[in-house]
Design an enzyme around this catalytic site. Sequence first.
Site, PDB file in Angstrom:
ATOM      1  CD  GLU A 160      -2.865  -1.019  -0.147  1.00 16.09           C
ATOM      2  OE1 GLU A 160      -3.083   0.086  -0.677  1.00 16.09           O
ATOM      3  OE2 GLU A 160      -3.276  -2.096  -0.615  1.00 16.09           O
ATOM      4  CG  ASP A 174      -4.494 -10.987  -1.449  1.00 18.52           C
ATOM      5  OD1 ASP A 174      -4.043 -10.463  -2.475  1.00 18.52           O
ATOM      6  OD2 ASP A 174      -5.085 -12.087  -1.447  1.00 18.52           O
TER       7      ASP A 174
END
Length: 338
Positions: free
Chosen positions: A95, A119
Site C-alpha cells: 500500500e 489482499d
Amino acid sequence: MQELGTTLSSFIINEQRKLGSSAGGTFTGLLNDITIACKGIANLVNRGDLAGVLGVTDSENSMGDVQKKMDLIADQMFIDALENNGHCAGMASEEQDDVIHTSEGKQRGHYLVTFDPLDGSSNMDINMDVGAIFSILQAPEGIINPTAEHFSRPGTEQIAAGYCLYGPSTMMVLTTGNGVNGFTLCSSIGEFILTHPNMAIPEDTAEYAINASNQRFWEKPVQDYIADCVQGEEGPLGKRYNMRWVAAMVGEIHRILCRGGIFLYPIDERNREAGGKLRLLYEGNPMAMIVEQAGGAAYTGYERVMEVKPNGDPHQRVPVIMGSKNEVMKVMEYHKNA
Ligand code: AFP
C-alpha cells in the site's frame, strides 16, 4: 476443561529450539507482532459495517488501485505492530510507494518484513474472503534505514513467509522453511492454535483458478492449457476439471493447500509491460515459498518464482502459476512446447 492445544508462539519457540537457532527470542517476537496486527485486522473485518470499515477512500496506491478504507487501516495496523517491539529493521507494504523506515527513537531489530496488509480488498464490501500476506528477510548488518535495494532480494532468501486468511474462521498459515503449518484463531482465548500441522498439497489435481474474463489477452501456452482443461474427459488431458475464482490470492492458495489445485495469474497483453499483475515481493515470493514448502511448485511459466531476479522496484510484478506440482509442471510443458 477442553485442552488448549499448541499455540502459535509455543510452536515457534519449540521449532526454533529444534533448529538450535540463536535468534529464537527476537524471531518469535517478530512473529508475535505480526499476529497482533492480524488479530486486530480480523476483529475489524469480522465486524464489517458495524466497525465502519467498508467502502473506498479517495486515494490510490502506487499501482493505481483505488484504496479501500480497510486497506489503509490494515496497513497502519501492520506498521504499528511491527514498530512497537523493535524486532524489525524496516518494512515494505503493497500500500505504500516507498519502503517504510522505523520511526526515529524506536528500536530496530534484525529483520525486514514485506506485507500486503489486505489482499483481495475488493471482497471486503461483499463479505467475502480477504487476507494478509507477509514475508521475512534477514536485515543486512549495520543498516539503520534500509532502502528498496535491501528488500529487492530473490525469494530464495526469505527466512519465513505466511498469510492470514479472514474467512469463516481466521487462519494463520506459516512456513519458516521447515514445512507449512496452519493455526486457527480461537476467539474465546484470542490465540492462534495449531489445527493444520504439516500441510501438504496433493501432487495431482483437476481444479484450476484463473480469471477467465482475461482469456483473450493470455499468451498461447495458457490459452492452450485452459482450452484443453475445458474439453474435460474428451480432451488431451483426459479428465474433467472444476474451476474456482475467489479473487483473493490468499483464498485461492489456502484452498490449494487444503485440497490441491492450480492458480494462474499469467502474463497477458495488458500487463506485459508491467511484468504481470501480482507483486513479486508482496504476493509472488511469499506464496511461492509456502507452496513449495507444502510440496507444490511455483513458476512464472519460464522460471521458478523465487528465482526471479528483483529489479530494485519494491512493486515489481510477476506472472504466477502455482499449486499441485504435477499440474504446474504440465503447464510448464505447454510453455516449453510453445
Ligand atoms: P488487491 O490486493 O489489490 O486486493 O488484489 C488482489 C489480487 O492481487 C489477488 O489477490 C487476486 O488473485 C487478484 O488480485 C484478483 O484479480 P482480478 O481483478 O483479476 O479478479
